[in-house]
Design a protein around this motif. Structure first.
Motif, mmCIF file in Angstrom:
data_model
loop_
_atom_site.group_PDB
_atom_site.id
_atom_site.type_symbol
_atom_site.label_atom_id
_atom_site.label_comp_id
_atom_site.label_asym_id
_atom_site.label_seq_id
_atom_site.Cartn_x
_atom_site.Cartn_y
_atom_site.Cartn_z
ATOM 1 N N SER A 1 -1.075 28.861 15.260
ATOM 2 C CA SER A 1 -1.147 28.374 14.049
ATOM 3 C C SER A 1 -0.194 29.537 13.369
ATOM 4 O O SER A 1 -0.216 30.588 13.977
ATOM 5 C CB SER A 1 -2.453 28.732 13.478
ATOM 6 N N MET A 2 0.311 29.413 12.012
ATOM 7 C CA MET A 2 1.114 30.236 11.452
ATOM 8 C C MET A 2 1.296 30.803 10.177
ATOM 9 O O MET A 2 2.142 31.186 9.569
ATOM 10 C CB MET A 2 2.607 29.599 11.864
ATOM 11 N N THR A 3 -0.215 30.343 9.522
ATOM 12 C CA THR A 3 0.065 30.710 8.098
ATOM 13 C C THR A 3 0.066 32.370 7.869
ATOM 14 O O THR A 3 -0.203 32.872 8.621
ATOM 15 C CB THR A 3 -1.226 30.021 7.404
ATOM 16 N N SER B 1 -11.016 32.377 13.892
ATOM 17 C CA SER B 1 -11.198 31.091 14.890
ATOM 18 C C SER B 1 -9.886 31.078 15.704
ATOM 19 O O SER B 1 -10.242 29.840 16.333
ATOM 20 C CB SER B 1 -11.258 29.757 13.729
ATOM 21 N N ALA B 2 -9.336 32.165 15.739
ATOM 22 C CA ALA B 2 -8.363 32.218 17.061
ATOM 23 C C ALA B 2 -8.936 32.936 18.165
ATOM 24 O O ALA B 2 -9.877 33.559 18.035
ATOM 25 C CB ALA B 2 -7.058 32.703 16.448
ATOM 26 N N PHE C 1 -8.165 32.075 9.654
ATOM 27 C CA PHE C 1 -7.300 31.567 10.980
ATOM 28 C C PHE C 1 -7.527 32.552 12.181
ATOM 29 O O PHE C 1 -7.695 31.968 13.193
ATOM 30 C CB PHE C 1 -5.710 31.376 10.795
ATOM 31 N N ARG D 1 3.332 41.461 4.198
ATOM 32 C CA ARG D 1 2.713 42.738 3.939
ATOM 33 C C ARG D 1 1.351 42.732 3.707
ATOM 34 O O ARG D 1 0.576 43.689 4.140
ATOM 35 C CB ARG D 1 3.643 43.382 3.046
ATOM 36 N N GLN E 1 -4.992 34.917 1.691
ATOM 37 C CA GLN E 1 -6.379 33.794 1.310
ATOM 38 C C GLN E 1 -6.572 33.214 2.746
ATOM 39 O O GLN E 1 -7.643 33.095 2.898
ATOM 40 C CB GLN E 1 -6.133 32.773 0.516
ATOM 41 N N GLU E 2 -5.787 32.966 3.492
ATOM 42 C CA GLU E 2 -6.058 32.172 4.598
ATOM 43 C C GLU E 2 -6.013 32.898 6.194
ATOM 44 O O GLU E 2 -6.762 32.614 6.852
ATOM 45 C CB GLU E 2 -5.051 31.142 4.775
ATOM 46 N N GLU F 1 3.946 38.570 1.182
ATOM 47 C CA GLU F 1 2.558 38.022 1.637
ATOM 48 C C GLU F 1 2.360 38.375 2.977
ATOM 49 O O GLU F 1 1.109 38.827 3.338
ATOM 50 C CB GLU F 1 2.660 36.603 1.545
ATOM 51 N N ALA G 1 -0.391 33.541 4.530
ATOM 52 C CA ALA G 1 -1.166 33.533 2.962
ATOM 53 C C ALA G 1 -2.262 34.625 3.092
ATOM 54 O O ALA G 1 -3.323 34.048 4.176
ATOM 55 C CB ALA G 1 -1.524 32.336 2.519
#
Lengths: 248, 248, 248
Positions: free
Chosen positions: A46-48, A60-61, A57, A76, A52-53, A74, A50
């Motif tokens: 997974s690669m977000t 759950s990794a 992520f 940073r 907030q996210e 973002e 953000a």
């Protein structure tokens, strides 16, 4: 130094059996190739980036890569949150200080990340020299309390207690963008199934190097190398790892 | 108009000998392919868009590409800094006004960049028409004090003193994203080793076109074209450039 | 349920004849592959995410994809503008709620987008379950007043009046990043030439699945699968769609 082929083969089998989720804060140049490398090996990327996210992520990794290429605001903001979430979840982090030797701002960020306690730092010689301020590989690893996975003509994976050399790879790998970035992601995937960071790092570089040797045999240049490399990662097994070790 | 094959071959040899660092502020769609094109040719790409980092990267580079696709706030802030750093370092800039014909905001940004004095503008017919306000290619190049590298079925590279046609390429190239963006990056790489911008631009389009012709022969569609194209860039030499010129 | 091969073949022919412009707000991992998939099929992608530019690009497009991977602040700001511009222009929107099951922030954004009225939602089982709060596919589609294109071992495209199963595809497709993202973009392209969203969605998944089957035959792993897949999309025709249907 001892051969780590047996441990590499076991870790590769474990990786395919467990299909660990690897969250990657990585640069936009490398994202697609990195995701395909992880998928070919059997991990789930997974690669977000953000803020907030990222904590959700990471929690759950089973692994986390922090790569400093194309670091925008973002990324940073997300990097400290990602380290924090990884710490809370007991995940070791792989840090890739891409081109820390090319800009003072990049080097400062890399040093901040180093202070956050990555389990593995994967770097080339120029990046490691910038980061270490001139210390040798082992001295740097000990001082930073990390494992250094130093890639080059011969790879060296070293920390306070272990040292492994990896004598695999092919010159064409330097002609394909994000090959080092992908190696760092693969180290994060191996760290999800092999808790010794020196073994995990050496296993990652062994798999990348052996796949590079096989792919070079099957390709006519850097273009056809890429699909051949991914095909090889997908089908690589213990028998071929041992065969490559014997001919190295 | 004269053949530029001899100059192209010399510039390609120079590029491989010097391995120039080319900093690319380019869009996220094109970054990976652009980096692989530059690496296949022998140049060394960097791609950060962070305003904190761009001046440092440009000052330690030998060429600069500014491409206006997927321009976000960081790219907007970095572009003037990049032009400034390039000017300070004596580097010519290649501007790619991607899809300036599709949005007023994009066109305004392209015009601002044009006023910053790029050495080469690489555009297709629709983009050039939007940018020039209806002037012909040479009139536009003279008015903007730049060299226009206009790509299409026949490419034209023109400024106040020179004009070259490039009659190479293949229709499949229009079916692969970022092919034009990569051509602009290649022009920046040639400009690092060939100071005449008309020659540098024509050399870039010749190399891209000849590689496209060879790759089309070796592929079954746009998918297999990409690896074949990169393989060709990697191995292209003066003999094949001259052979392609004779059959064009 | 009826075969939609005839409608798929007609829509594919229409797509190639009209070459619709498809604007994609999509994640940075998927952008390059998505653009190449659209180009191989005959559509024309654009990918800017800048709020200043998105309305202009959408108004001059024939289709819109909104994909929630790697959503940064600019994408967050642009998504409502894009839905608004699509509504003004009479374009149906395809929503891809990537990994809405992996983070609360992502799910909230996906629900906001669902309330903006996408014509098609393309999701896998985990994403659909998160989005629907446990409703079955048809119940969810009816409640949300949309068409659900649910991908998995057997794909299901369903709304209040129609339901189609698509029994094509290959397990290798799960080993290549952005394959689902690209399927959503292809649905947006088919929606530009086929106004029934259930037919458009089923046509997209049929084309992707049949191309995946052909590509798997021509490849040795996930690396060589990608160029083979793009080559197949480029040359796929009614005869091969019918042949694949007979052997499915």
């Amino acid at each position: 130094m001892e051969s780590i082929v047996g441990r590499t083969a076991a870790a590769l089998e474990g990786l395919r059996a467990r299909a660990p989720r690897i969250h990657c804060i990585t640069n936009t140049v490398a994202q697609n190739f990195t995701a395909n490398v992880l998928l070919a090996l059997g991990a789930v990327p997974s690669m977000t980036v953000a803020p907030q996210e990222v904590p959700g992520f990471v929690k759950s990794a089973q692994g986390l890569l922090v790569n400093l290429g194309t670091v925008d605001d973002e990324r940073r903001a997300s990097i400290p949150l990602a380290f924090q979430a990884a710490g809370d979840a007991g995940l070791g982090v792989v840090l890739d200080p891409v081109l820390a030797n090319r800009s003072r701002a990049r080097l400062d960020l890399a040093l901040e990340c180093l202070a956050m306690g990555p389990a593995i730092v994967r770097a080339n010689a120029e990046e490691a020299a910038a980061l270490s301020g001139g210390l040798g590989p082992r001295e740097f690893a000990v001082a930073a309390n990390t494992t250094l996975a130093l890639t080059g003509p011969v790879d060296l994976v070293v920390n306070g207690t272990s040292a492994y050399e990896v004598r695999h790879g092919h010159s064409l790998m330097a002609r394909i963008t994000a090959m080092g970035c992908a190696a760092s992601a693969v180290a994060a995937a191996f760290l999800a199934v092999e808790k010794d960071p020196a073994i995990a790092g050496a296993a990652a570089l062994t798999v990348m190097g052996v796949a590079g040797e096989e792919a070079a045999q099957a390709s006519r240049g850097p273009g056809s190398f890429v699909p051949a490399f991914l095909d090889t990662l997908y089908s690589l097994d213990a028998g071929r790892l041992w065969a490559a070790e014997e001919t190295a």
